[in-house]
Design an enzyme around this catalytic site. Structure first.
Site, PDB file in Angstrom:
ATOM      1  N   GLY A  41       0.928  -1.102   0.059  1.00 30.23           N
ATOM      2  CA  GLY A  41      -0.151   0.556   0.068  1.00 30.23           C
ATOM      3  C   GLY A  41       1.112   1.670  -0.087  1.00 30.23           C
ATOM      4  O   GLY A  41       0.354   2.203   0.419  1.00 30.23           O
ATOM      5  N   ASP A  51       0.171  -6.988  -7.706  1.00 36.52           N
ATOM      6  CA  ASP A  51      -1.517  -7.456  -6.694  1.00 36.52           C
ATOM      7  C   ASP A  51      -1.171  -8.704  -5.317  1.00 36.52           C
ATOM      8  O   ASP A  51      -1.164  -9.333  -5.772  1.00 36.52           O
ATOM      9  CB  ASP A  51      -2.501  -7.816  -7.703  1.00 36.52           C
ATOM     10  N   SER A  63      -7.107  -2.812  12.475  1.00 38.46           N
ATOM     11  CA  SER A  63      -7.787  -0.676  12.596  1.00 38.46           C
ATOM     12  C   SER A  63      -8.571  -1.289  13.590  1.00 38.46           C
ATOM     13  O   SER A  63      -8.945  -1.786  14.457  1.00 38.46           O
ATOM     14  CB  SER A  63      -9.132  -0.952  11.648  1.00 38.46           C
ATOM     15  N   TYR A  75     -15.164  -6.296   6.446  1.00 38.59           N
ATOM     16  CA  TYR A  75     -13.961  -5.020   7.072  1.00 38.59           C
ATOM     17  C   TYR A  75     -13.626  -5.563   8.306  1.00 38.59           C
ATOM     18  O   TYR A  75     -12.477  -5.283   8.569  1.00 38.59           O
ATOM     19  CB  TYR A  75     -14.605  -3.693   6.636  1.00 38.59           C
ATOM     20  N   ALA A  76     -14.964  -5.515   9.293  1.00 36.14           N
ATOM     21  CA  ALA A  76     -14.075  -5.888  10.551  1.00 36.14           C
ATOM     22  C   ALA A  76     -13.711  -7.152  10.839  1.00 36.14           C
ATOM     23  O   ALA A  76     -13.063  -7.792  11.864  1.00 36.14           O
ATOM     24  CB  ALA A  76     -15.597  -5.670  11.688  1.00 36.14           C
ATOM     25  N   LYS A 132      -9.839  -6.899   9.589  1.00 36.69           N
ATOM     26  CA  LYS A 132      -8.568  -6.716  10.534  1.00 36.69           C
ATOM     27  C   LYS A 132      -8.840  -7.232  11.924  1.00 36.69           C
ATOM     28  O   LYS A 132      -7.960  -7.392  12.617  1.00 36.69           O
ATOM     29  CB  LYS A 132      -9.166  -4.974  10.778  1.00 36.69           C
TER      30      LYS A 132
END
Length: 240
Positions: A13, A52, A132, A146-147, A150
């Site tokens: 990233g 990728d 996160s 997402y949760a 992470k």
């Protein structure tokens, strides 16, 4: 001498947001920094590597190129990630679930697997995984996929830290709250961000520089008694 002078760092990233700030800071401290992203963007002191990270073959090939070029890898920062806005779990499609887990979790696993042999062989390495606040508790602005991704990063961090510690390899995670990045701007309305800021004890939204400060600490010799840990950085929004 800087802890980073002559070291080799891989930052996923690394072309935007938190990752680009970390890469730039490491390069400024004398490290040979490789910014891994879908596009290869060179910057001052930072070499872009197109990859990728959801493709294990592509990660393997990119890791081999870096090792051929630099001869070693001392630091890995798994900062690549994507997010989506909150919505009911039943509306999350198969492809979106797979992509979220692919970028946020699989990529960190593939890159950890790629660099671990050389770190063990040289008897030194430091890995920082970006999780996160949503991985620690709940997501204010993101969905279940997402949760879940992470939270899984934290399990990966703990287990690899245990396995790698006898070889001089450190593995830690950070758990940021809201950070002002292009990804945040593209997914959360400014009004909601301001509401969140006012509800945060420090009345702040984080910056990529805040994140880079913490990452560089965890990569430095100042953190040599820390491994398997998750460090919260959220302005007091989550106090455990």
């Amino acid at each position: 001498m800087s802890d980073f002078e002559g070291r080799v760092a891989v930052i996923t990233g690394g072309a935007g947001g938190m990752g680009s700030e970390v890469a730039a800071r490491l390069a400024a401290e004398g490290a040979r920094a490789y910014a891994v992203d879908l596009r290869a963007d060179d910057a001052d002191g930072v070499s872009g590597v197109a990859c990728d990270i959801t493709d294990p073959g592509a990660v393997r090939a990119a890791g081999e190129r870096i090792l051929q070029d630099a001869g070693r890898v001392d630091f890995l920062v798994n900062a690549a990630g994507i997010v989506s806005t909150t919505r009911p779990v039943e509306t999350i499609g198969d492809d979106e679930w797979s992509r979220m887990l692919g970028v946020n979790l699989d990529g960190a696993f593939y890159w950890t697997r790629a660099v671990m042999p050389t770190m063990k062989e040289q008897g030194f390495g430091k890995i920082v995984n970006v999780s996160s606040r949503a991985g620690r508790t709940l997501g204010n602005f993101a969905g279940a996929h997402y949760a879940a991704s992470k939270a899984a990063i934290l399990g990966l961090t703990r287990q690899v830290a245990l396995e790698a510690a006898p070889h001089g390899v450190y593995v830690n995670a950070i758990a940021p709250g809201l950070v002002r990045t292009p990804m945040l701007s593209g997914s959360v309305a400014d009004e909601r961000v301001e509401e969140f800021r006012l509800a945060t004890p420090l009345r702040k939204v984080g910056t990529p520089s805040d994140i880079a400060d913490l990452v560089l600490f965890l990569l430095s010799s100042k953190s040599d008694f820390i491994t398997g840990a998750t460090v919260d950085i959220n302005g007091g929004d989550l106090i455990l």
